[in-house]
Each structure stands twice: as C-alpha cells, then as structure tokens.
Design a protein around this motif. Structure first.
Motif, PDB file in Angstrom:
ATOM      1  N   THR A 163       0.851  -1.184   0.000  1.00 63.68           N
ATOM      2  CA  THR A 163       0.000   0.000   0.000  1.00 63.68           C
ATOM      3  C   THR A 163       0.889   1.236   0.000  1.00 63.68           C
ATOM      4  OG1 THR A 163      -1.771  -1.136   1.204  1.00 63.68           O
ATOM      5  CG2 THR A 163      -1.791   1.274   1.225  1.00 63.68           C
ATOM      6  N   ALA A 164       0.605   2.156  -0.897  1.00 63.89           N
ATOM      7  CA  ALA A 164       1.417   3.360  -1.040  1.00 63.89           C
ATOM      8  C   ALA A 164       0.549   4.591  -0.849  1.00 63.89           C
ATOM      9  CB  ALA A 164       2.075   3.391  -2.418  1.00 63.89           C
ATOM     10  N   ALA A 165       1.191   5.686  -0.480  1.00 60.25           N
ATOM     11  CA  ALA A 165       0.526   6.983  -0.389  1.00 60.25           C
ATOM     12  C   ALA A 165       0.764   7.739  -1.694  1.00 60.25           C
ATOM     13  CB  ALA A 165       1.063   7.780   0.796  1.00 60.25           C
ATOM     14  N   PHE A 166      -0.239   8.488  -2.119  1.00 67.23           N
ATOM     15  CA  PHE A 166      -0.081   9.240  -3.365  1.00 67.23           C
ATOM     16  C   PHE A 166      -0.610  10.654  -3.213  1.00 67.23           C
ATOM     17  CE2 PHE A 166      -4.408   7.618  -3.798  1.00 67.23           C
ATOM     18  CZ  PHE A 166      -5.097   8.699  -4.333  1.00 67.23           C
ATOM     19  N   LYS A 167      -0.108  11.519  -4.088  1.00 70.93           N
ATOM     20  CA  LYS A 167      -0.575  12.904  -4.199  1.00 70.93           C
ATOM     21  C   LYS A 167      -0.802  13.183  -5.668  1.00 70.93           C
ATOM     22  CE  LYS A 167       2.333  16.263  -3.731  1.00 70.93           C
ATOM     23  NZ  LYS A 167       3.289  17.260  -3.177  1.00 70.93           N
ATOM     24  N   SER A 168      -2.011  13.607  -5.998  1.00 71.21           N
ATOM     25  CA  SER A 168      -2.371  13.831  -7.397  1.00 71.21           C
ATOM     26  C   SER A 168      -2.093  15.266  -7.824  1.00 71.21           C
ATOM     27  CB  SER A 168      -3.853  13.511  -7.629  1.00 71.21           C
ATOM     28  OG  SER A 168      -4.110  12.143  -7.471  1.00 71.21           O
ATOM     29  N   GLU A 169      -1.846  15.393  -9.114  1.00 69.89           N
ATOM     30  CA  GLU A 169      -1.623  16.707  -9.726  1.00 69.89           C
ATOM     31  C   GLU A 169      -2.309  16.701 -11.082  1.00 69.89           C
ATOM     32  OE1 GLU A 169       2.114  19.488 -11.294  1.00 69.89           O
ATOM     33  OE2 GLU A 169       2.466  17.473 -10.482  1.00 69.89           O
ATOM     34  N   GLY A 170      -3.090  17.731 -11.369  1.00 69.96           N
ATOM     35  CA  GLY A 170      -3.799  17.772 -12.631  1.00 69.96           C
ATOM     36  C   GLY A 170      -5.010  16.860 -12.625  1.00 69.96           C
ATOM     37  N   ASP A 171      -5.339  16.315 -13.809  1.00 70.71           N
ATOM     38  CA  ASP A 171      -6.524  15.469 -13.973  1.00 70.71           C
ATOM     39  C   ASP A 171      -6.096  14.001 -13.988  1.00 70.71           C
ATOM     40  OD1 ASP A 171      -8.933  14.345 -14.508  1.00 70.71           O
ATOM     41  OD2 ASP A 171      -9.088  15.080 -16.572  1.00 70.71           O
ATOM     42  N   THR A 172      -6.380  13.285 -12.905  1.00 69.05           N
ATOM     43  CA  THR A 172      -6.059  11.850 -12.834  1.00 69.05           C
ATOM     44  C   THR A 172      -7.290  10.993 -12.604  1.00 69.05           C
ATOM     45  OG1 THR A 172      -5.669  11.892 -10.432  1.00 69.05           O
ATOM     46  CG2 THR A 172      -3.790  12.397 -11.865  1.00 69.05           C
ATOM     47  N   GLY A 173      -8.424  11.628 -12.255  1.00 67.87           N
ATOM     48  CA  GLY A 173      -9.605  10.860 -11.914  1.00 67.87           C
ATOM     49  C   GLY A 173      -9.578  10.326 -10.499  1.00 67.87           C
ATOM     50  N   HIS A 174      -8.574  10.757  -9.705  1.00 67.48           N
ATOM     51  CA  HIS A 174      -8.445  10.301  -8.326  1.00 67.48           C
ATOM     52  C   HIS A 174      -8.389  11.514  -7.389  1.00 67.48           C
ATOM     53  CE1 HIS A 174      -7.885   6.260  -9.731  1.00 67.48           C
ATOM     54  NE2 HIS A 174      -6.771   6.547 -10.383  1.00 67.48           N
ATOM     55  N   PRO A 175      -8.600  11.286  -6.087  1.00 69.92           N
ATOM     56  CA  PRO A 175      -8.527  12.398  -5.131  1.00 69.92           C
ATOM     57  C   PRO A 175      -7.150  13.048  -5.111  1.00 69.92           C
ATOM     58  CG  PRO A 175      -9.549  10.449  -4.138  1.00 69.92           C
ATOM     59  CD  PRO A 175      -8.976  10.012  -5.450  1.00 69.92           C
ATOM     60  N   ASP A 176      -7.078  14.218  -4.492  1.00 67.49           N
ATOM     61  CA  ASP A 176      -5.800  14.933  -4.401  1.00 67.49           C
ATOM     62  C   ASP A 176      -4.771  14.130  -3.610  1.00 67.49           C
ATOM     63  OD1 ASP A 176      -6.889  16.989  -5.832  1.00 67.49           O
ATOM     64  OD2 ASP A 176      -7.347  18.226  -4.071  1.00 67.49           O
ATOM     65  N   ARG A 177      -5.230  13.438  -2.577  1.00 70.91           N
ATOM     66  CA  ARG A 177      -4.364  12.586  -1.764  1.00 70.91           C
ATOM     67  C   ARG A 177      -5.113  11.322  -1.407  1.00 70.91           C
ATOM     68  NH1 ARG A 177       0.024  15.365   0.548  1.00 70.91           N
ATOM     69  NH2 ARG A 177      -0.033  17.624   0.168  1.00 70.91           N
ATOM     70  N   GLY A 178      -4.338  10.274  -1.108  1.00 68.86           N
ATOM     71  CA  GLY A 178      -4.989   9.043  -0.714  1.00 68.86           C
ATOM     72  C   GLY A 178      -4.028   7.889  -0.619  1.00 68.86           C
ATOM     73  N   LEU A 179      -4.589   6.692  -0.521  1.00 67.87           N
ATOM     74  CA  LEU A 179      -3.807   5.466  -0.436  1.00 67.87           C
ATOM     75  C   LEU A 179      -4.102   4.596  -1.646  1.00 67.87           C
ATOM     76  CD1 LEU A 179      -4.183   4.588   3.363  1.00 67.87           C
ATOM     77  CD2 LEU A 179      -2.249   5.708   2.216  1.00 67.87           C
ATOM     78  N   LEU A 180      -3.070   3.900  -2.085  1.00 71.32           N
ATOM     79  CA  LEU A 180      -3.151   3.095  -3.299  1.00 71.32           C
ATOM     80  C   LEU A 180      -2.628   1.688  -3.002  1.00 71.32           C
ATOM     81  CD1 LEU A 180      -3.369   2.921  -6.514  1.00 71.32           C
ATOM     82  CD2 LEU A 180      -0.966   3.556  -6.519  1.00 71.32           C
ATOM     83  N   ASP A 181      -3.457   0.681  -3.208  1.00 73.29           N
ATOM     84  CA  ASP A 181      -3.005  -0.709  -3.107  1.00 73.29           C
ATOM     85  C   ASP A 181      -2.463  -1.150  -4.460  1.00 73.29           C
ATOM     86  OD1 ASP A 181      -3.898  -0.929  -0.450  1.00 73.29           O
ATOM     87  OD2 ASP A 181      -5.923  -1.456  -1.114  1.00 73.29           O
ATOM     88  N   PHE A 182      -1.397  -1.936  -4.438  1.00 80.65           N
ATOM     89  CA  PHE A 182      -0.840  -2.438  -5.695  1.00 80.65           C
ATOM     90  C   PHE A 182      -0.373  -3.880  -5.513  1.00 80.65           C
ATOM     91  CE2 PHE A 182       2.722  -0.656  -3.402  1.00 80.65           C
ATOM     92  CZ  PHE A 182       3.742  -1.570  -3.591  1.00 80.65           C
ATOM     93  N   ALA A 183      -0.349  -4.612  -6.612  1.00 80.27           N
ATOM     94  CA  ALA A 183       0.161  -5.986  -6.631  1.00 80.27           C
ATOM     95  C   ALA A 183       0.790  -6.212  -8.002  1.00 80.27           C
ATOM     96  CB  ALA A 183      -0.959  -6.992  -6.386  1.00 80.27           C
TER      97      ALA A 183
END
Length: 221
Positions: A163-183
């Motif tokens: 699980t990673a933390a992210f910060k969005s910039e511009g148009d990504t379709g996701h919140p400005d900040r949040g958590l991201l699960d990956f596999a």
C-alpha cells in the motif's frame, strides 16, 4: 702414506667441513625465518574502495530527454506517437518513490506512464531509471491473488505488493491525496502485470511495456 695422499685427504676433509658448515648455517637461517613468520603479525587488509555508483540518469539530459522532467500539461511523444500529459500521481511506499503520468493520445484510451529510479538487482549494482508504458487489460472483476494467476492464458507470478501513499496533480480521476493498493506480477517471458486500486474503488489491471532510453521526446511545456 705419501705426502700427496696426505694433502688430498686434508683437502677432502676441509671440503666436507665447509659443506657441513654451510648446511648448518642454512638450517639456522631457515629456522630464524620460520620463527619470524610465526611471530610476525598478519599483513594488514587493504580496503578496496567500492566502485562509485553511476548516475541513475546516465546520459539523460544530453543524449535524450529526462522523463523525470515531464510536467502536467506537457505534450510528449512516445515512440513517435504524440500524447498530452493530463495529470500525475506522485507515489511513495517505504522510502521508494515513483511518478505515474496519465497520457491522452487522442484515442480516448488513456495510458499511464510510470517513471522510477530503481535499485540494482544485485548488491553493488548502480541504480537505474525504469520507464514503463502501461496498457489497460480487462479484469472482469478479478482480484490480485497472493499466488500465481492466469491472465489471458499467461501465468504470472507475484513479485511485490503493498500500500502506497499518493498525491495527485492535474486530472487523474483520483482524489488529491490518498492510499493506493498495488500488486505486481511477472511472467516467465518477462512480461509485467500490475493491479492497482485507490481506496474506495475497484481493482484495475495493466500490462507494462518497458521503454528504452530515448523513447520519449518532450515537445512543449
């Protein structure tokens, strides 16, 4: 006994004495040498300096564009195909950081471009810049398994998840900040498959296409 015989005998005895003397002297010298070797301290270990790590960018910036300088709003070319950078997600997980850019090539099929400096595979290897172009694949409600999974008839084996933390910039379709699960998964032929899920959304999956240096051109900012 004649005088000649006496002289010869005397010379022979003298030769034998000299040879014996030389032999014992040599023996004493060898013993001294062995004693010195036994009592002498071991030679000091010479520390060989580690090879200086090569810059992760290599010839980036002189021979070809540095993908890490891409900004939201830039127009770029990937293998000659033009795209607009709509947004970026700056992701961090356990000290590792990477950026995922959302690209619009005009076909309404958005693609993600990930840029990350990765550590070497073996101890002492220099870091390298990894640039991947991701193409969505239909998951049909699939969830990432902790063991091998089959996607479109190909076996993929797990290599990393978290699980990673992210910060969005511009148009990504996701919140400005949040958590991201990956596999992340890898096939026997080297193909990469990754599942991602921003908390509160469904899993999505994509195949990765590694891009060699010089594949990206930044046209305008």
């Amino acid at each position: 006994m004649s005088m000649t015989s006496v002289v010869v005998l005397g010379l022979s005895i003298a030769t034998v004495v000299l040879l014996l003397g030389a032999f014992f002297a040599t023996m004493r010298q060898d013993r001294k040498t062995e004693r010195r070797r036994a009592t002498a301290p071991p030679p000091a270990l010479v520390e060989v300096p580690m090879q200086e790590r090569v810059s992760a960018a290599g010839h980036v910036g002189s021979d070809y564009a540095d993908p890490r300088t891409i900004k939201v709003g830039d127009r770029i070319e990937v293998h000659g195909a033009g795209s607009r950078v709509l947004g970026a997600m700056h992701v961090s997980c356990q000290g590792q950081q990477w950026t995922e850019y959302l690209l619009d090539d005009g076909s309404r099929r958005y693609k993600w471009l990930s840029v990350e400096v990765r550590l070497g595979l073996a101890t002492g290897d220099p870091p390298h810049l990894e640039v991947l172009l991701w193409n969505d694949v239909p998951t049909q409600g699939m969830v990432p398994a902790k063991s091998m999974l089959i996607m479109e008839g190909v076996e993929f084996f797990p290599i990393d998840r978290g699980t990673a933390a992210f910060k969005s910039e511009g148009d990504t379709g996701h919140p400005d900040r949040g958590l991201l699960d990956f596999a992340d998964y890898r096939a026997a032929d080297g193909r990469l498959l990754s599942f991602e899920r921003v908390h509160g959304t469904m899993w999505t999956a994509a195949y990765a296409q590694p891009l060699p240096p010089g594949s990206i051109t930044i046209i305008s900012t």
